[in-house]
Design an enzyme around this catalytic site. Structure first.
Site, PDB file in Angstrom:
ATOM      1  N   ASP A  84       0.813  -1.231   0.000  1.00 37.66           N
ATOM      2  CA  ASP A  84       0.000   0.000   0.000  1.00 37.66           C
ATOM      3  C   ASP A  84       0.844   1.278   0.000  1.00 37.66           C
ATOM      4  O   ASP A  84       1.998   1.296   0.411  1.00 37.66           O
ATOM      5  CB  ASP A  84      -0.961   0.013   1.195  1.00 37.66           C
ATOM      6  CG  ASP A  84      -0.250  -0.172   2.542  1.00 37.66           C
ATOM      7  OD1 ASP A  84       0.761  -0.895   2.597  1.00 37.66           O
ATOM      8  OD2 ASP A  84      -0.713   0.417   3.544  1.00 37.66           O
ATOM      9  N   GLU A 142      -0.441  -2.116   5.137  1.00 40.62           N
ATOM     10  CA  GLU A 142       0.422  -2.036   6.327  1.00 40.62           C
ATOM     11  C   GLU A 142       0.149  -0.747   7.088  1.00 40.62           C
ATOM     12  O   GLU A 142       0.306  -0.683   8.295  1.00 40.62           O
ATOM     13  CB  GLU A 142       1.902  -2.104   5.910  1.00 40.62           C
ATOM     14  CG  GLU A 142       2.866  -2.277   7.081  1.00 40.62           C
ATOM     15  CD  GLU A 142       3.038  -1.037   7.929  1.00 40.62           C
ATOM     16  OE1 GLU A 142       3.035  -1.159   9.172  1.00 40.62           O
ATOM     17  OE2 GLU A 142       3.144   0.072   7.379  1.00 40.62           O
ATOM     18  N   GLU A 143      -0.270   0.282   6.345  1.00 40.31           N
ATOM     19  CA  GLU A 143      -0.348   1.632   6.925  1.00 40.31           C
ATOM     20  C   GLU A 143      -1.661   1.917   7.649  1.00 40.31           C
ATOM     21  O   GLU A 143      -1.821   3.004   8.189  1.00 40.31           O
ATOM     22  CB  GLU A 143      -0.173   2.691   5.825  1.00 40.31           C
ATOM     23  CG  GLU A 143       1.161   2.629   5.089  1.00 40.31           C
ATOM     24  CD  GLU A 143       2.317   3.225   5.889  1.00 40.31           C
ATOM     25  OE1 GLU A 143       2.092   3.641   7.031  1.00 40.31           O
ATOM     26  OE2 GLU A 143       3.447   3.239   5.353  1.00 40.31           O
ATOM     27  N   ARG A 183      18.293  -6.392  14.172  1.00 39.51           N
ATOM     28  CA  ARG A 183      18.233  -6.299  15.624  1.00 39.51           C
ATOM     29  C   ARG A 183      17.512  -7.529  16.175  1.00 39.51           C
ATOM     30  O   ARG A 183      16.400  -7.836  15.761  1.00 39.51           O
ATOM     31  CB  ARG A 183      17.494  -5.039  16.075  1.00 39.51           C
ATOM     32  CG  ARG A 183      17.540  -4.898  17.574  1.00 39.51           C
ATOM     33  CD  ARG A 183      16.814  -3.673  18.113  1.00 39.51           C
ATOM     34  NE  ARG A 183      17.001  -3.635  19.554  1.00 39.51           N
ATOM     35  CZ  ARG A 183      17.973  -2.973  20.173  1.00 39.51           C
ATOM     36  NH1 ARG A 183      18.814  -2.243  19.492  1.00 39.51           N
ATOM     37  NH2 ARG A 183      18.083  -3.024  21.479  1.00 39.51           N
ATOM     38  N   HIS A 369       7.448   8.649   4.653  1.00 43.84           N
ATOM     39  CA  HIS A 369       6.242   9.447   4.937  1.00 43.84           C
ATOM     40  C   HIS A 369       6.467  10.932   4.656  1.00 43.84           C
ATOM     41  O   HIS A 369       5.782  11.768   5.240  1.00 43.84           O
ATOM     42  CB  HIS A 369       5.741   9.247   6.379  1.00 43.84           C
ATOM     43  CG  HIS A 369       5.208   7.868   6.646  1.00 43.84           C
ATOM     44  ND1 HIS A 369       4.137   7.619   7.470  1.00 43.84           N
ATOM     45  CD2 HIS A 369       5.593   6.658   6.179  1.00 43.84           C
ATOM     46  CE1 HIS A 369       3.911   6.312   7.506  1.00 43.84           C
ATOM     47  NE2 HIS A 369       4.787   5.706   6.734  1.00 43.84           N
TER      48      HIS A 369
END
Ligand SMILES: [Zn+2]
Ligand SMILES: [Zn+2]
Length: 397
Positions: A84, A142-143, A183, A369
Site C-alpha cells: 500500500d 500495512e499503513e 536487531r 512518509h
C-alpha cells in the site's frame, strides 16, 4: 563464495532492470491501504509469468504464492512484502512520479513488492537447489488499522502450509545503500490510539466557582498519565506516551464545556501494554470524577510490538554477512514506530530487517512518509538477491 551464492548474484544482476521497471510501475500507480486492486493484479500476473499459481483475494487484495523446492514438506519459510501507498502528494520530479494526485509510495512499499517479485523469480529458477518450501506473502494495508497482516493471519496465511518463520524487510533512508541492518529481540513498538473527551460545565471565566473547568481537568490528566510510565514501568523497557491534540475551544473569558485530547501509546511488552492502558483509563476517569466532571476514554487498538526471534535473526544476520560482507551488516537501534509485520512476529518466529536506501551524494536523504522520499535504486538488486539467499540459507539451516 558458494556456487549457489554466485548464481543468486548473477540472477539478481540479470533482472535488475526488470525489478526497477516493476518499482517504477508501482511507484507511478500507487494505491491506498485496502485498495491495492491494480497492484495485486500486477503482482499476480507477474507471479503467473514466472510460472507460479498465485492465490488472490486474501484479506481483500492479498496475494500468496508457493515455491516448492525438493522435499517441500521439510521446512517452510514465509517472505512478506506490503503493497500500500500513503495519502501524500509526491513532490519528487522524477519520470516515475506518482500519477495519482495525493497518493504516493512514500514508505517504500513499492520497493518491497518489486523486490519480492524479483526474489520470487530467483527462487523459482533455483527450486531444484533447496529443500523445503517458500511462501510468498504480498499483503495489503500495512499503513492502516487493523493492518493487512492481521487480516491475512485471520484468513489463514500462516496455515496450510504453516511457515516455520516469516522474514520481511523495510527500506531505511537513514542507512546508506549497500548496507543492511538487524536487531534481535524487541525492535518496534506496539501502537494504540487514545481519544479522550473531558467533560465539565463551561461558562464565564470570571466565575469559576459556578463551573466545572474541563481545561484544568484535562491538564491534570495529561500530567498524571505521563507519570504512570515513570512510576509503574521498569525503565529498562521503553514506553512512549505522546499527545498531539489538545483542543479546549474557548476564548480568553469563556471556559468551554469540554476538552478533547488525542494521543498515542507505544511500548514493547504486550502485558504492560494492557496494564498501562487500564491504568491510564482509570486515572483519567478518576481525576475527572474527583474534580466534578467526567472523562470518556476511548482506545483504538493498533499493532502489537515487533519482536525479532533471536536465533532466527542471528542465523539470518550471519547469512547476510556471508552475502554482503561483515562491514555492510549493521546493528539497529530500537525504533518506537509501529509496523504490522509485528502481527506475524506474535505468531511465528520472525525476522524484520532494514535495507539501506540512502545516497547522500545524490541527495537521496528524505525520510519515509515525506513528499520527497525516494531511494537509491541500486538497493533493489541487493535486496532481491539478499532475500533469496537468506531464504535458502534458512531452509538449509
Ligand atoms: Zn509507513
Ligand atoms: Zn512502511
Amino acid at each position: 563464495m558458494s556456487q549457489l551464492q554466485e548464481k543468486i548474484k548473477a540472477l539478481a544482476k540479470d533482472q535488475s532492470q526488470d525489478i526497477i521497471a516493476h518499482r517504477h510501475h508501482l511507484h507511478s500507480n500507487p494505491e491506498l491501504s485496502f485498495e491495492e486492486f491494480k497492484t495485486a493484479k500486477y503482482v499476480a500476473s507477474e507471479l503467473t509469468a514466472i510460472g507460479l499459481q498465485p492465490e488472490e483475494g486474501i484479506a481483500g487484495t492479498g496475494v500468496v504464492a508457493i515455491i516448492e523446492g525438493r522435499n517441500p514438506g521439510k521446512r517452510i519459510v514465509g517472505l512478506r512484502a506490503d503493497m500500500d501507498a500513503l495519502p501524500i502528494l509526491e513532490a519528487n520530479d522524477v519520470p516515475y512520479k506518482s500519477t495519482v494526485p495525493g497518493v504516493m509510495h512514500a514508505c517504500g512499499h513499492d520497493v518491497h513488492t518489486s523486490s519480492l517479485l524479483g526474489t520470487a523469480r530467483i527462487l523459482h529458477a533455483l527450486r531444484e537447489e533447496f529443500e523445503g518450501t517458500i511462501k510468498l506473502v504480498f499483503q495489503p494495508a500495512e499503513e492502516k488499522a487493523p493492518g493487512g497482516a492481521s487480516l491475512m493471519i485471520k484468513e489463514g496465511v500462516l496455515e496450510n502450509p504453516r511457515p516455520a518463520s516469516m522474514v520481511g524487510q523495510h527500506v531505511a533512508p537513514n542507512i546508506p545503500v549497500g548496507k543492511i541492518g538487524f536487531r534481535e529481540g524487541m525492535y518496534m513498538a506496539s501502537t494504540d490510539e487514545l481519544y479522550l473527551t473531558v467533560k465539565g460545565k463551561g461558562g464565564h471565566a470570571a466565575a469559576p466557582h459556578q463551573l466545572v473547568d474541563p481545561v484544568l481537568m484535562a491538564s491534570h490528566i495529561i500530567v498524571a498519565l505521563q507519570q504512570i510510565i515513570s512510576r509503574n514501568r521498569n525503565p529498562a523497557n521503553p514506553s512512549v506516551l505522546s499527545f498531539g491534540r489538545f483542543i479546549a475551544d474557548g476564548v480568553t473569558n469563556v471556559i468551554p464545556n469540554e476538552v478533547t485530547i488525542q494521543g498515542t501509546w507505544r511500548c514493547m511488552d504486550e502485558e504492560w501494554r494492557e496494564d498501562g492502558l487500564r491504568r491510564m483509563k482509570k486515572m483519567a476517569e478518576s481525576i475527572a470524577e474527583g474534580m466534578g466532571g467526567s472523562c470518556e476514554f476511548e482506545i483504538v487498538k493498533g499493532y502489537p510490538f515487533l519482536k525479532n526471534h533471536p536465533e532466527l535473526t542471528r542465523r539470518t544476520r550471519t547469512a547476510a554477512v556471508g552475502y554482503m560482507g561483515a562491514e555492510n551488516v549493521i546493528d539497529l537501534d530500537l525504533w518506537m514506530a509501529g509496523e504490522d509485520f509485528a502481527f506475524y512476529s506474535q505468531v511465528v518466529d520472525s525476522c524484520f530487517y532494514r535495507l539501506g536506501t540512502r545516497n547522500e551524494a545524490r541527495g537521496i536523504i528524505s525520510g519515509v512518509h515525506t513528499p520527497t522520499f525516494d531511494i537509491d535504486e541500486s538497493a533493489l538488486e541487493i535486496s532481491t538477491g539478499l532475500m533469496s539467499w537468506l531464504a535458502i540459507s534458512e531452509l538449509n539451516a
